[in-house]
Design a protein around this motif. Structure first.
Motif, mmCIF file in Angstrom:
data_model
loop_
_atom_site.group_PDB
_atom_site.id
_atom_site.type_symbol
_atom_site.label_atom_id
_atom_site.label_comp_id
_atom_site.label_asym_id
_atom_site.label_seq_id
_atom_site.Cartn_x
_atom_site.Cartn_y
_atom_site.Cartn_z
ATOM 1 N N LEU A 41 0.788 -1.233 0.000
ATOM 2 C CA LEU A 41 0.000 0.000 0.000
ATOM 3 C C LEU A 41 0.822 1.287 0.000
ATOM 4 O O LEU A 41 0.543 2.189 -0.809
ATOM 5 C CB LEU A 41 -0.982 -0.024 1.178
ATOM 6 N N PRO A 42 1.853 1.463 0.865
ATOM 7 C CA PRO A 42 2.511 2.779 0.929
ATOM 8 C C PRO A 42 3.095 3.251 -0.393
ATOM 9 O O PRO A 42 2.868 4.395 -0.812
ATOM 10 C CB PRO A 42 3.602 2.568 1.988
ATOM 11 N N SER A 97 -3.414 5.416 6.266
ATOM 12 C CA SER A 97 -4.467 4.497 5.820
ATOM 13 C C SER A 97 -4.306 3.117 6.446
ATOM 14 O O SER A 97 -5.299 2.442 6.726
ATOM 15 C CB SER A 97 -4.465 4.387 4.291
ATOM 16 N N ALA A 111 -0.528 7.559 3.268
ATOM 17 C CA ALA A 111 -0.651 6.136 2.948
ATOM 18 C C ALA A 111 -0.467 5.299 4.214
ATOM 19 O O ALA A 111 -1.227 4.364 4.480
ATOM 20 C CB ALA A 111 0.363 5.741 1.883
ATOM 21 N N LYS A 162 2.220 12.204 0.519
ATOM 22 C CA LYS A 162 1.382 11.091 0.065
ATOM 23 C C LYS A 162 1.729 9.808 0.818
ATOM 24 O O LYS A 162 0.836 9.034 1.186
ATOM 25 C CB LYS A 162 1.542 10.875 -1.439
ATOM 26 N N ARG A 163 3.000 9.576 1.040
ATOM 27 C CA ARG A 163 3.402 8.376 1.770
ATOM 28 C C ARG A 163 2.973 8.468 3.242
ATOM 29 O O ARG A 163 2.601 7.459 3.849
ATOM 30 C CB ARG A 163 4.908 8.189 1.649
ATOM 31 N N TYR A 209 0.237 4.029 -3.153
ATOM 32 C CA TYR A 209 -0.402 5.321 -2.989
ATOM 33 C C TYR A 209 0.573 6.476 -3.245
ATOM 34 O O TYR A 209 0.178 7.531 -3.742
ATOM 35 C CB TYR A 209 -0.953 5.465 -1.570
ATOM 36 N N SER A 210 1.846 6.268 -2.910
ATOM 37 C CA SER A 210 2.820 7.362 -3.010
ATOM 38 C C SER A 210 3.154 7.723 -4.440
ATOM 39 O O SER A 210 3.311 8.903 -4.777
ATOM 40 C CB SER A 210 4.099 6.980 -2.263
ATOM 41 N N THR A 251 -4.518 8.027 -6.831
ATOM 42 C CA THR A 251 -4.404 7.851 -5.381
ATOM 43 C C THR A 251 -5.681 8.283 -4.681
ATOM 44 O O THR A 251 -6.159 7.609 -3.762
ATOM 45 C CB THR A 251 -3.213 8.650 -4.834
ATOM 46 N N ALA A 287 -7.452 5.380 -2.696
ATOM 47 C CA ALA A 287 -7.377 5.533 -1.240
ATOM 48 C C ALA A 287 -8.765 5.622 -0.618
ATOM 49 O O ALA A 287 -8.961 5.200 0.531
ATOM 50 C CB ALA A 287 -6.569 6.780 -0.895
ATOM 51 N N LYS A 325 -9.974 10.957 3.879
ATOM 52 C CA LYS A 325 -8.784 10.662 3.087
ATOM 53 C C LYS A 325 -8.991 11.071 1.631
ATOM 54 O O LYS A 325 -8.041 11.526 0.973
ATOM 55 C CB LYS A 325 -8.459 9.161 3.192
#
Length: 493
Positions: free
Chosen positions: A234-235, A313, A310, A306-307, A238-239, A246, A250, A346
């Motif tokens: 996931l990280p 999340s 993530a 973004k990370r 999304y990043s 994203t 997300a 999110k």
């Protein structure tokens, strides 16, 4: 038979049929217009389905008039309606806000293919939610996954390629585990329809293969849902995905996997297998707690915005899993309500990141210096979404956390440690949200003020305002979540 009767199948068929048409479009604008109009149509259908569900007018839809188990059955209820709103709403908002960002990120010659893949992802996610049998859930899961891989890989950032490769490998493993479990169920019961499985599993003499199926399906879906420690894909996904992708994924991709996880477990296994509820809680609760704490702790130290969100999340998925592991009506209501409220928060955050990235040229905390002071509306909208993520009173996030706290208090044997964990993770959320807000408002911008695009800003403001609106007037999502929780628990009685 009126048009409303066909809403469940139209939710899937319309985006699936328009995906090939999108591929034929000669320009990026036309492809985007078709994809956006289709997504808005799906959102309108989802709203209509929700109204019908609340009135008790929608149930099973046999394709071709063939009833289950001989034909394929679509089924819509309160749980399905909640997810359909999330999927179609997130898709529409991301497309409306992301056109200019995608124009910078996606090769113009392949834009038609990109938007066709977007519609296939939309169709697949909606198909998962309305499918009434275990195998077609798998089919739609593969459609949405393959399309999602294309969406992530379309990024101009070369780091998206190893990220999508990990996403592909782990997604394939998750789908394989799920399919093995479904195969075992079919061998032992002779059916794939979820309602029939519920009735036939108690009649199986040898329950060992059924427990094995429950294990395979649970692990596969936990991987798809990024429940700790099966979150590694996931990280980076999304990043490094395009910002609009994203925002879309997300808000809804992990929620759909959690939907299947809960529906299959509660509908198929917990009412049919003696002792399965304790097993479910026993393995899910520790994973949820670890995800809440680890995801929040890593987010604090992450310099890439973004990370950072993530990893947040991962923690928020932990909240949903924790509520489900309590095996109570209040806990399930909290979990389902947090699906909705986390998607609002999110989604608004990643929509704001679309605009911030267009303005700053990057998405690290250093890039965002002073942009909240230069563009206060954008900064305030971002902060409101962050406050909802924390669970501040007056925001949507507070409502689901309050439900979760009530559910925890119903279990006095472990209420104190769980309350401490929820409080600690909320305080950690204050730290990482404040870190971004501090850069936005309390540091000086290195560039001059420039006008922001109107359409993305409008969508960000609407998404942010929704976090306040559903925090002050949460009756609709609470009603849907309560109805869905009752539906799940009916199968265990």
């Amino acid at each position: 038979m009126n048009l409303a009767t066909h809403y469940p199948v139209l939710q899937v068929v319309i985006p699936m049929l328009l995906a090939p048409l999108t591929m034929l479009m000669p320009s990026r604008l036309l492809a985007w217009l078709i994809a956006t109009a289709t997504s808005l149509c799906a959102f309108a259908i989802a709203i209509a389905i929700t109204q019908l569900v609340l009135a008790g007018d929608v149930g099973a839809y046999p394709l071709g008039g063939w009833p289950a188990p001989f034909g394929i059955e679509l089924r819509v209820d309160a749980l399905s309606a909640l997810l359909l709103l999330l999927i179609s709403g997130a898709s529409s908002a991301a497309l409306l806000a992301g056109y200019q960002s995608l124009a910078q990120d996606i090769d113009a010659q392949r834009a038609n293919l990109f938007f066709a893949a977007w519609l296939l992802a939309l169709a697949g996610l909606c198909g998962i939610v309305v499918a009434g049998d275990a195998f077609n859930i798998f089919v739609f899961m593969e459609i949405s996954s393959l399309a999602s891989y294309i969406l992530v890989a379309a990024s101009s950032d070369r780091r998206a390629l190893p990220a999508v490769f990990k996403y592909l490998v782990m997604g394939t493993i998750g789908a394989t585990f799920y399919l093995i479990g479904v195969g075992l169920l079919y061998i032992m019961t002779g059916t794939l329809n979820l309602a029939d499985l519920t009735a036939r599993i108690p009649e199986v003499t040898n329950q060992t293969p059924i427990f094995m199926a429950a294990g395979f399906i649970s692990v596969g879906l936990a991987l798809k849902a990024a429940i700790f420690p099966l979150h590694a894909w996931l990280p980076n996904t999304y990043s490094f995905a395009p910002h609009a992708v994203t925002a879309f994924l997300a808000a809804c991709s992990t929620k759909v996997a959690l939907y299947v996880f809960l529906r299959v477990d509660f509908f198929v296994f917990q009412g049919a297998l003696s002792g399965h509820g304790a097993q479910f809680a026993g393995y899910l609760m520790p994973m949820a707690v670890a995800g809440i704490l680890l995801g929040s702790a890593i987010a604090i130290r992450e310099p890439l915005v973004k990370r950072l969100f993530a990893w947040s999340s991962v923690a928020q998925v932990g909240y949903i899993a924790l509520g489900a592991s309590l095996l109570s009506h209040t806990g399930l209501s909290a979990a389902l309500l947090h699906m909705f409220n986390h998607a609002l928060a999110k989604g608004a955050i990643f929509l704001a990141i679309i605009v911030l990235a267009m303005r700053a040229g990057g998405v690290s905390i250093e890039h965002l210096k002073g942009l909240g002071r230069q563009h206060p509306v954008l900064g305030i909208a971002f902060t409101i979404a962050g406050l909802s993520l924390i669970g501040i009173p007056g925001t949507a996030g507070f409502i689901s956390k309050w439900f979760l706290i009530q559910a925890i208090l119903e279990h006095p044997q472990w209420s104190l440690p769980l309350l401490i964990i929820v409080l600690a993770s909320s305080l950690m959320a204050v730290v990482y949200v404040a870190k971004v807000a501090e850069s936005l408002f309390f540091q000086h911008a290195e560039t001059q003020r420039q006008p922001l695009p109107l359409m993305p800003m409008t969508i960000v403001v609407i998404a942010s305002a929704a976090n306040i609106a559903f925090g002050l007037a949460p009756q609709l999502p609470v009603e849907i979540a309560n109805a869905a929780a009752s539906l799940l628990l009916e199968q265990t009685l």
